[in-house]
Design an enzyme around this catalytic site. Structure first.
Site, PDB file in Angstrom:
ATOM      1  N   SER A   1      47.347  35.656  45.405  1.00 20.79           N
ATOM      2  CA  SER A   1      48.233  35.345  46.528  1.00 20.79           C
ATOM      3  C   SER A   1      48.046  36.380  47.623  1.00 20.79           C
ATOM      4  O   SER A   1      47.650  37.521  47.346  1.00 20.79           O
ATOM      5  CB  SER A   1      49.684  35.370  46.056  1.00 20.79           C
ATOM      6  OG  SER A   1      50.558  35.337  47.177  1.00 20.79           O
TER       7      SER A   1
ATOM      8  N   TYR B   1      56.773  38.554  41.462  1.00 21.41           N
ATOM      9  CA  TYR B   1      55.654  37.692  41.870  1.00 21.41           C
ATOM     10  C   TYR B   1      54.553  38.525  42.520  1.00 21.41           C
ATOM     11  O   TYR B   1      53.391  38.449  42.131  1.00 21.41           O
ATOM     12  CB  TYR B   1      56.178  36.632  42.842  1.00 21.41           C
ATOM     13  CG  TYR B   1      55.129  35.647  43.306  1.00 21.41           C
ATOM     14  CD1 TYR B   1      54.709  34.609  42.481  1.00 21.41           C
ATOM     15  CD2 TYR B   1      54.553  35.763  44.576  1.00 21.41           C
ATOM     16  CE1 TYR B   1      53.749  33.706  42.907  1.00 21.41           C
ATOM     17  CE2 TYR B   1      53.592  34.861  45.008  1.00 21.41           C
ATOM     18  CZ  TYR B   1      53.198  33.826  44.167  1.00 21.41           C
ATOM     19  OH  TYR B   1      52.252  32.930  44.591  1.00 21.41           O
TER      20      TYR B   1
END
Ligand code: ZN
Length: 730
Positions: free
Chosen positions: A598, A611
């Site tokens: 990401s 995350y």
């Protein structure tokens, strides 16, 4: 015949009456093709000589509508038929007669194939089949040429001519084996002239042809003759002791179904690697009762060595299969692998010797010397083809060959086509020209790619992107129904292909939906083993599965959610890589692993602690795995950012939460689509390229990384974030 036991009588007078003459030909063809006992996939052809109005003269003219090159009878429609002036086809006999050096397998004979184009009626673009003269030169208005196992069993018997007389009396004439073409058409014409009462011909080592001026009578005659052949064979077969005594009786016993699945899964990727050194192949497993009866039998070794008979069959199955004399009752998997390795080596030598012995001055170069059919006692058959559909056809054709041998051995002695004749079909210049005319293979052809997370969002989009380039896709998701739904979408779009074969999972088409939990090694292994059973192995894996856990209302992330985030986003990817690497090493073919990280891996943000940290770990996992898996597997990552559209990670409440966080106006009753669009545009405006980022944008990156286009790139992260300067890697 009023009732049929060995074929399906499907003719419906009302349906036939509702169709025009060409429609009735298509109808008859589809009925014949729908019964595997009548003809094999892609095999046989049908025709009708119909009166049409000539667009050039406005006069009535007789036109031969005959199934053209390509396609199969089961699924044929009007477009699969060529239409040719019958009088011009007959006139070609004079053209041929005037040629020097004509004869069976002569250049003059092959040259006639191009002449059929000159006889085209009404600009029909369908290329004619090499069987066209058979249909044109026989007297019937309607002609069926079929490859039924029961008839080929007689055609491949040592005493074929005598048996034909004994079974069919004067109803069926006989022509010995001749390679299909103009000469065979002339030979059949001669038979029909000399024996005007005959309305069918047994074609030695090949099949049969029958005709009538009435199309329904033509159809029923085809059925009657097959029924008669099958009844004769089955009576003899039963008298000889039936299944228990088939192929000399059993030498080995089948392993239990679960043991077969385990053994296949263990051996298939390795075997795929062995047969895919030149070009990759996709496998199909067949382990039903019929094939097991054959591979377990005393005569299997002898019969397998003889090879297949019908030319349709051996173009796919090759001159012979590879039979492995492994004892499933006393030998282990290691012994099987050793015997397979030795068997493959010998097979390649035999193939090279066959080529050297049979080649002619102008023969095309030797083709891939690996077997396309492998027979293993106790387990069954593995068939190989350039894609799933082709490998299912290969399996189907060897199933047919087994049925042919069963029948021939029940009534007589099975004989295969002489090697030179087989070679002259396999390396026929017309066949080579057909291969040369085939369109180039797609970029990901001959590959199987596993997409983990294919049930939704980026994974689903990636699955669709990769199948477009010819890959077979295993759609994997924690949610099995979602995985299967994506596979179904792909099948609906691309079809399941042809070929009626394959047992269990191996009966699949270009896509398969499977469940797996990537945090559980056993679940990953079970999935990979299923992939081996379905396709023989796999080439690349894209892991798009991931989880985002928002902090709770106090801004805190509970410990269990933290652990879950790392379990899925880091450990899961590692487990997939580690389990898959075992298979990749067995297979020995280069592959690709693409993980999903990401933009957040490089940018610290408030509210996504777990995350972001897990994705930073995933970035480094890519680099570590690139080291560990090299040189066999390239490992790269895709780093998407803020794909809101179609993402499972942006449910309605998260979208609303984000809109609220950024003070973007919305109403509680606003449609989700509208909320998503607002948020996507907000994110887009923060990027350098100012456009919303879609799952399709991401899928493009996975595609590039699994192709050879980036073949020198490993250990890298490709960002697809619209240009987030904060996330630039340093
Ligand atoms: Zn044929």
């Amino acid at each position: 015949m009023s009732s049929y036991k060995y074929v399906n009588f499907l003719w419906d007078d009302a349906k036939a009456a509702s169709l025009d003459p060409v429609g009735r030909l298509v109808y008859r063809s589809n009925l014949l093709g729908s019964d595997q006992r009548i003809t094999n996939t892609g095999g046989g052809n049908t025709s009708s000589k119909l009166v049409e109005i000539d667009p050039l003269t406005g006069q009535k003219v007789e036109v031969l509508w005959v199934k053209g090159s390509g396609g199969d009878l089961r699924t044929s429609n009007r477009d699969n038929f060529s239409s040719l002036y019958q009088d011009k086809l007959i006139a070609l006999q004079q053209v041929y007669a005037a040629k020097a050096n004509k004869g069976i397998k002569s250049e003059a004979e092959d040259a006639m194939v191009n002449m059929y184009f000159h006889t085209t009626f009404n600009l029909n673009p369908r290329a004619s089949s090499i069987d066209t003269p058979l249909h044109s030169f026989l007297p019937g208005k309607h002609v069926d040429h079929m490859h039924p196992n029961a008839i080929i069993a007689i055609a491949a018997s040592k005493n074929c001519e005598k048996l034909t007389q004994e079974i069919f009396g004067g109803d069926m004439a006989y022509v010995p084996w001749m390679r299909p073409g103009f000469e065979l058409g002339l030979a059949m014409q001669e038979v029909a002239r000399k024996q005007p009462s005959v309305k069918a011909i047994m074609m030695g080592q090949h099949g049969f042809i029958s005709w009538d001026d009435n199309e329904k009578v033509c159809y029923t005659r085809t059925l009657d003759l097959i029924e008669k052949a099958a009844a004769y064979i089955e009576a003899k077969y039963a008298a000889k002791g039936g299944d228990a005594k088939a192929f000399g009786g059993a030498k080995y016993q089948s392993l239990a179904p679960e043991a077969r699945a385990t053994a296949f899964a263990a051996i298939l990727p390795w075997l795929r690697g062995q047969v895919s050194q030149q070009k990759r192949f996709i496998g199909t497993v067949q382990d039903d009762e019929k094939i097991l009866r054959f591979v377990n039998s005393k005569d299997a070794a002898r019969l397998a060595e003889l090879g297949t008979s019908c030319p349709d069959h051996f173009l796919r199955t090759k001159i012979k299969p590879l039979y492995i004399d492994w004892n499933p009752q006393s030998e282990d998997a290691a012994a099987l692998k050793k015997k397979l390795a030795a068997g493959l080596d010998q097979y390649r030598k035999d193939y090279a010797a066959y080529y050297a012995a049979c080649k002619r001055v102008n023969s095309p170069a030797i083709r891939d010397a690996n077997p396309t059919v492998v027979l293993i006692p106790g387990l069954g058959m593995i068939a190989w083809g350039k894609d799933k559909s082709e490998s299912r056809v290969t399996a189907e054709f060897y199933n047919c060959a087994v049925e042919v041998m069963r029948g021939a051995e029940a009534i007589d002695t099975y004989i295969a086509l002489p090697q030179q004749e087989a070679f002259d079909i396999e390396y026929w210049l017309l066949e080579e020209a057909k291969l040369q005319r085939m369109p180039a293979e797609k970029e990901l052809a001959r590959q199987t790619i596993i997409v983990v997370g294919a049930g939704s969002g980026i994974g689903k989009e990636t699955a669709h992107r990769l199948v477009k380039e010819g890959a077979h896709i295993v759609c994997v998701d924690l949610n099995e129904a979602a995985a299967q739904a994506t596979a179904k979408e792909i099948e609906a779009k691309y079809g399941v292909g042809i070929g009626v074969a394959g047992t269990g999972l191996s009966n699949c088409g270009p896509a398969l939906g499977l469940a797996a939990n990537i945090t559980d090694r056993a679940s990953i292994r079970a999935m990979l083993d299923k992939v081996a059973l379905a396709y023989g192995g796999f080439d690349s894996i894209c892991v798009t599965a991931g989880i985002f856990v928002p902090s709770d209302t106090t801004g805190h992330i509970p410990d269990d959610k933290w652990a879950l985030t790392f379990n899925i986003n880091v450990t899961g990817s590692y487990f997939v890589a580690d389990e898959a690497f075992k298979t990749w090493k067995e297979q020995g073919l280069r592959g690709n692993l693409v993980l999903t990280t990401s933009a957040n891996a490089a940018v610290a943000k408030k509210g996504s602690l777990a995350y972001d940290t897990s994705k930073a770990a995933a970035n480094h996992l890519v680099r570590e795995l690139a080291m560990e898996l090299s040189p066999l597997v390239r490992v790269n990552g895709v780093a998407p950012a803020t794909v809101v559209q179609g993402s499972a990670m942006f449910p309605r409440d998260r979208v609303i939460g984000s809109l609220a966080k950024y003070a973007i106006p919305y109403t509680e009753d606003e449609a989700t689509d509208s909320l998503v669009t607002k948020l996507a545009q907000f994110y887009a405006d923060r990027t350098l390229t100012k456009s919303p980022i879609t799952p399709a944008d991401q899928a493009e990156a996975y595609f590039l990384l699994v192709t050879k286009r980036l073949s020198k790139t490993t250990g890298q992260i490709v960002t697809v974030d619209g240009g987030l300067h904060e996330a630039f890697l340093r």
